[in-house]
Design a protein around this motif. Structure first.
Motif, PDB file in Angstrom:
ATOM      1  N   GLN A  65       1.248  -1.562   0.277  1.00 52.75           N
ATOM      2  CA  GLN A  65       0.183  -0.010   0.093  1.00 52.75           C
ATOM      3  C   GLN A  65       0.907   1.371   0.018  1.00 52.75           C
ATOM      4  OE1 GLN A  65      -2.264  -0.475   3.289  1.00 52.75           O
ATOM      5  NE2 GLN A  65      -3.924  -1.331   2.129  1.00 52.75           N
ATOM      6  N   GLN A  66       2.215   1.227   0.938  1.00 53.32           N
ATOM      7  CA  GLN A  66       2.818   2.209   0.466  1.00 53.32           C
ATOM      8  C   GLN A  66       3.839   2.712  -0.690  1.00 53.32           C
ATOM      9  OE1 GLN A  66       5.154   2.052   4.281  1.00 53.32           O
ATOM     10  NE2 GLN A  66       3.739   2.697   6.118  1.00 53.32           N
ATOM     11  N   GLU A 113       8.881   8.689  -0.057  1.00 52.73           N
ATOM     12  CA  GLU A 113       9.717   7.792   1.226  1.00 52.73           C
ATOM     13  C   GLU A 113      10.505   8.232   2.182  1.00 52.73           C
ATOM     14  OE1 GLU A 113      13.133   6.192  -2.227  1.00 52.73           O
ATOM     15  OE2 GLU A 113      11.623   5.562  -3.079  1.00 52.73           O
ATOM     16  N   VAL A 137       7.491   9.273   4.639  1.00 58.98           N
ATOM     17  CA  VAL A 137       6.604   7.823   5.094  1.00 58.98           C
ATOM     18  C   VAL A 137       7.373   7.422   6.274  1.00 58.98           C
ATOM     19  CG1 VAL A 137       6.151   5.309   4.425  1.00 58.98           C
ATOM     20  CG2 VAL A 137       5.396   7.003   3.031  1.00 58.98           C
ATOM     21  N   LYS A 142       6.762   7.458  10.415  1.00 59.04           N
ATOM     22  CA  LYS A 142       6.744   5.496  11.004  1.00 59.04           C
ATOM     23  C   LYS A 142       7.915   6.386  12.175  1.00 59.04           C
ATOM     24  CE  LYS A 142       7.057   2.729   6.461  1.00 59.04           C
ATOM     25  NZ  LYS A 142       8.815   1.654   6.673  1.00 59.04           N
ATOM     26  N   THR A 157       0.433  12.581   0.993  1.00 58.48           N
ATOM     27  CA  THR A 157       0.824  11.289   1.203  1.00 58.48           C
ATOM     28  C   THR A 157      -0.010  11.101   2.348  1.00 58.48           C
ATOM     29  OG1 THR A 157       3.149  12.501   0.665  1.00 58.48           O
ATOM     30  CG2 THR A 157       2.825  10.176   2.025  1.00 58.48           C
ATOM     31  N   LEU A 167      -2.348   7.438   1.905  1.00 60.41           N
ATOM     32  CA  LEU A 167      -1.820   6.502   3.084  1.00 60.41           C
ATOM     33  C   LEU A 167      -3.232   6.181   3.772  1.00 60.41           C
ATOM     34  CD1 LEU A 167       1.787   6.603   3.918  1.00 60.41           C
ATOM     35  CD2 LEU A 167       0.627   4.853   2.084  1.00 60.41           C
ATOM     36  N   TYR A 181      -5.307   3.057   4.218  1.00 59.59           N
ATOM     37  CA  TYR A 181      -5.069   2.071   5.901  1.00 59.59           C
ATOM     38  C   TYR A 181      -6.843   2.159   6.185  1.00 59.59           C
ATOM     39  CZ  TYR A 181      -0.610   3.390   5.805  1.00 59.59           C
ATOM     40  OH  TYR A 181       1.062   3.222   5.789  1.00 59.59           O
TER      41      TYR A 181
END
Length: 345
Positions: free
Chosen positions: A211-212, A237, A240, A244, A282, A286, A290
């Protein structure tokens, strides 16, 4: 053709380990390698230069192959982790083809099956020096062998540069006949390897990582010069990754990419974006993925998107869509007519 391209900075790790293991005394080179590893990507031309400098210190045969054979799936970043979560090599390799643009924009590949053989061919628009080309071949061999957990040699390999004087070394290191002067990088594998299981398989993690990866690919701009496009992909990138880690601020992303905040904003402006728009786009992409996942709670989605408070996530999502995350999830459930998703918490 891409004038500029980028590779995952983790591909520099084998270079640094080799330099230290061989006790090569070049503090400037060692420092530069260490600095590259502090960022997420390295310019392809810089990577080629680093290979050449290392080779000047230690002019052994097939140095790029030797370095590439030390690579692991983790060096491929999100793509490597995604492949490691697949059930079989046959499930992993099509995903590699689909998402390799996240590793290197200027890489073009194709693959086909015929008479019990998987044929793979690829070229690199920027990282195309002999050392970089043989490194690319070797890291892929290391990748598929690591995934299946055995040193199953290829049937054939080919490289697009003239045969070196000591060409036999290549066959020894790769375990198969190697042809030189090819039009592209070539690799042939026994087709039966596609059924080989991957011990680290994780279907749920695979779904999340894919998914990412899909979100990053779907946001790649259609009309942008090569330099700006490469920068935009690196920012996506890192966003993302920073989400996290719980800090997706412009300051954190700029620092991770090795830019001052002012220079980072200027680069984004030249690409036609603001950091706020990139982050929001982004997160929005996402978030919808989710929330469609029945195994994730609303709190899980908020944390994965870098929101410390669920209320902040709810406000942001309402600003994007006009509805709350819970309402979006309920509508999706009704459209599918499926089972109940995870309860929001």
């Amino acid at each position: 053709m891409h004038k500029t391209d980028f590779l995952p900075a983790t591909f520099v790790e084998p270079l640094l380990e080799y330099l230290q293991a061989r006790q090569i005394d070049d503090r400037a080179l060692e420092t530069e390698l260490q600095q590259v590893l502090q960022s997420s990507h390295v310019c392809a031309r810089q990577f080629c230069d680093l290979l050449e400098r290392l080779h000047r210190h230690d002019p052994v045969s097939a140095l790029g192959v030797r370095l590439g054979r030390a690579a692991q799936p983790r060096h491929f970043g999100v793509v490597g982790y995604m492949l490691s979560s697949c059930s079989t090599l046959g499930q992993a390799l099509p995903r590699y083809q689909r998402y390799h643009a996240l590793l290197q924009q200027g890489l073009h590949s194709r693959a086909w099956l015929g008479q019990g053989v998987l044929h793979m061919r690829w070229s690199q628009a920027v990282a195309n020096t002999p050392l970089a080309l043989e490194f690319s071949l070797a890291v892929f061999v290391s990748l598929y062998q690591s995934l299946i957990g055995r040193a199953q040699a290829p049937l054939h390999a080919g490289l697009p540069f003239a045969r070196p004087a000591d060409s036999d070394v290549y066959q020894v290191l790769l375990g198969c006949p190697v042809q030189f002067g090819c039009a592209e990088i070539e690799l042939n594998l026994p087709a039966h390897l596609l059924a080989m299981p991957i011990a680290s398989k994780d279907p749920y993690l695979l779904k999340l990582l894919e998914q990412q990866a899909q979100a990053l690919l779907s946001q790649q701009p259609e009309h942008m010069d090569a330099d700006s496009e490469a920068f935009f992909v690196r920012v996506q990138e890192q966003v993302v990754e920073s989400m996290k880690n719980g800090d997706a601020s412009a300051e954190a992303v700029a620092a991770a990419l090795g830019y001052s905040l002012r220079s980072f904003y200027r680069q984004l402006q030249q690409a036609g974006y603001s950091y706020r728009s990139v982050l929001a786009q982004t997160r929005h992409t996402l978030a919808r993925q989710y929330l469609r996942d029945p195994n994730l709670t609303q709190s899980d989605a908020a944390l994965l998107l870098g929101y410390a408070e669920q209320s902040s996530f709810i406000r942001a999502f309402r600003s994007w869509t006009g509805i709350t995350p819970g309402e979006y999830r309920q509508r999706h459930l009704q459209q599918r007519g499926g089972s109940s998703p995870a309860q929001a918490s």
